[in-house]
Design an enzyme around this catalytic site. Structure first.
Site, PDB file in Angstrom:
ATOM      1  N   ALA A  81      -1.947   9.115  -0.859  1.00 15.31           N
ATOM      2  CA  ALA A  81      -1.701   8.021   0.088  1.00 15.31           C
ATOM      3  C   ALA A  81      -0.963   6.829  -0.527  1.00 15.31           C
ATOM      4  CB  ALA A  81      -3.028   7.561   0.690  1.00 15.31           C
ATOM      5  N   GLU A 113       2.139  14.307 -10.082  1.00  9.77           N
ATOM      6  CA  GLU A 113       0.895  14.662  -9.405  1.00  9.77           C
ATOM      7  C   GLU A 113       0.216  15.785 -10.182  1.00  9.77           C
ATOM      8  OE1 GLU A 113      -2.311  15.534  -7.471  1.00  9.77           O
ATOM      9  OE2 GLU A 113      -1.148  13.759  -6.897  1.00  9.77           O
ATOM     10  N   SER A 167       0.180  13.958  -0.247  1.00  8.87           N
ATOM     11  CA  SER A 167      -0.083  13.319   1.052  1.00  8.87           C
ATOM     12  C   SER A 167      -0.970  14.150   1.978  1.00  8.87           C
ATOM     13  CB  SER A 167       1.241  13.003   1.755  1.00  8.87           C
ATOM     14  OG  SER A 167       1.960  12.031   1.061  1.00  8.87           O
ATOM     15  N   CYS A 187     -10.047  12.386   4.263  1.00  4.32           N
ATOM     16  CA  CYS A 187     -11.119  12.092   5.221  1.00  4.32           C
ATOM     17  C   CYS A 187     -11.351  13.239   6.199  1.00  4.32           C
ATOM     18  CB  CYS A 187     -10.798  10.811   5.994  1.00  4.32           C
ATOM     19  SG  CYS A 187     -10.749   9.333   4.955  1.00  4.32           S
ATOM     20  N   ASP A 239      -7.222   4.010  -4.562  1.00  4.24           N
ATOM     21  CA  ASP A 239      -8.600   4.181  -5.013  1.00  4.24           C
ATOM     22  C   ASP A 239      -8.810   3.888  -6.495  1.00  4.24           C
ATOM     23  OD1 ASP A 239      -9.067   4.950  -2.446  1.00  4.24           O
ATOM     24  OD2 ASP A 239      -9.648   7.008  -2.890  1.00  4.24           O
TER      25      ASP A 239
END
Length: 442
Positions: free
Chosen positions: A10, A32, A38, A42, A281
């Site tokens: 994100a 990554e 992406s 949730c 995060d």
């Protein structure tokens, strides 16, 4: 200009897209460590429950789209191991080939996210024990959840634990929830927590509180878990006790870290080290009510912070305006949500506060389908300003929490909240919105 972004979810890709649109000639490299870009973390509990039938539906944009359409050097299986902030170089290993890599940067964005906290107990590596944070985690749970898995224990009574428990019930599993705390949903005040517990028990979930897990037991596969008060048979265990920021790669830098391990950033997402930014995060979020940097890892914050970081990296001036602590979850028939401070936080901040909790209706009382809505409101007695709202009900929760979040962001008093011109029609609201009813009673 060479831009390096560590992390392709994100925050990282929100930033990358802003840079592409603002500075199309710049070189952007995204490193990554996993295989996916992406994706909607949730949504993972709902994939487990079968509500989302295919994990591919959780992917917003494939890596190939970023690479082929936008010209981003979007790499996978590239695990960054260290940052040299003086030489402005990141180093790591391609976990597929085993080869080392080195990439130089003019500006660096750390968007490494967070990882699930593992229980440091005996047997935590047994087959049948899981955590949930990534698509492979969720796919592993679904693959492992055969007909012979009858009883599943979820360790952790927070948002993820509750959502996972609900979805396991929908799959026909016998579910047990264990938490070392004395109640579920600790972000909420006791009254809401008790309502969550009641709903869990009504749906057949065994709730075990105030017990600390000491070991997972079994030969090759988990068969039970032992707490400080007893032993519970289980065919599968899912640990959901929280997450920790992925910031081990900055250990050899001068980056300043929060007590919980997140990287401190200012409103431009800049760290204390020149040319290094952080978002999502792995970073802090400024809490407008607490008036200090906090750690509240949510997808909404990650997307906003990523966008902010990208624009500032690209030479524009964009400020992240902070958070007020808004969240919502579905738990069986109910929505449960909060914004602002709970009582514990208000006490910790030394606020002289008032609180009210009462049952209301989300629509006109005489209109069919008006199930009760529980509202809990906190105000600062000194300023008369709203400082927190919690709500639980079958309908109308999201509307009230979002209005309350807007009021908190704007610093409204009880009188100002009461005077808001909110929508009304019998199928959608009562003449006095439940929030305004609460404000009048404060």
């Amino acid at each position: 200009m060479n831009i390096v972004i560590i992390g392709g979810d994100a925050a990282g890709m929100s930033a990358a897209m802003q840079i592409v649109r603002t500075q199309p000639d710049w070189n952007i490299t995204v490193l990554e460590r996993g295989a996916y870009y992406s994706y909607a973390q949730c949504g993972l509990p709902y994939f487990i429950g079968g509500v989302i039938p295919d994990s591919d539906q959780l992917i917003a944009r494939e890596r190939e789209v970023f690479a082929e359409k936008y010209g981003i050097d979007a790499r996978i299986y590239h695990d960054v191991e260290a940052i040299d902030s003086k030489k402005q170089i990141v180093t790591g290993k391609d976990t597929k080939s085993g080869k080392k890599f080195e990439v130089s940067y003019d500006k660096l964005l750390i968007a490494t996210g967070a990882s699930p906290i593992q229980l440091p107990v005996e047997g935590n590596d047994l087959e049948g024990t899981h955590v949930l944070k990534t698509i492979p985690d969720a796919e592993s749970i679904v693959k492992d959840m055969g007909e012979d898995v009858l009883t599943v224990t979820v360790v952790g009574g927070g948002y993820i634990g509750l959502e996972v428990a609900e979805n396991l019930v929908t799959k026909g599993k016998k579910v047990r929830l264990i938490d070392v705390a004395d109640r579920l949903g600790q972000r909420f005040d006791l009254e809401i927590s008790e309502k969550i517990k009641q709903q869990a028990q009504e749906k057949g979930i065994q709730v075990v509180l105030g017990e600390s897990v000491e070991a997972f037991l079994g030969q090759d596969r988990v068969e039970s878990l032992r707490t400080d008060k007893g032993e519970y048979r289980s065919d599968m265990i899912i640990v959901a006790i929280g997450i920790k920021p992925n910031t081990s790669i900055v250990s050899n830098t001068q980056l300043k870290l929060h007590d919980l391990g997140a990287i401190f950033v200012n409103d431009h997402m800049e760290t204390n080290v020149e040319n290094i930014y952080a978002a999502g995060d792995c970073a802090t979020q400024y809490n407008r009510l607490k008036k200090k940097d906090d750690y509240a890892p949510l997808g909404t914050h990650a997307n906003k912070q990523g966008r902010t970081a990208g624009l500032n990296i690209a030479g524009q001036s964009k400020s992240f305006q902070g958070i007020v602590g808004t969240s919502i979850m579905k738990f069986f028939d109910y929505a449960v949500a909060k914004t602002g401070l709970n009582e514990e936080e208000a006490k910790e901040l030394g606020i002289d506060y008032g609180v009210i909790g009462f049952e209301s209706h989300p629509i006109a009382g005489y209109y069919p389908g008006g199930d009760s809505l529980y509202i809990r409101m906190l105000k600062d007695n000194e300023t008369d300003k709203l400082i927190g709202v919690q709500a639980m009900g079958k309908h109308g929760v999201a509307k009230r929490i979002d209005v309350a979040a807007t009021a908190l962001f704007s610093g409204l008093t009880m009188e100002e909240l009461e005077n808001l011109d909110l929508s009304y029609a019998p199928p959608y609201n009562s003449v006095w919105d439940p929030l305004q009813q609460a404000a009048r009673r404060m």
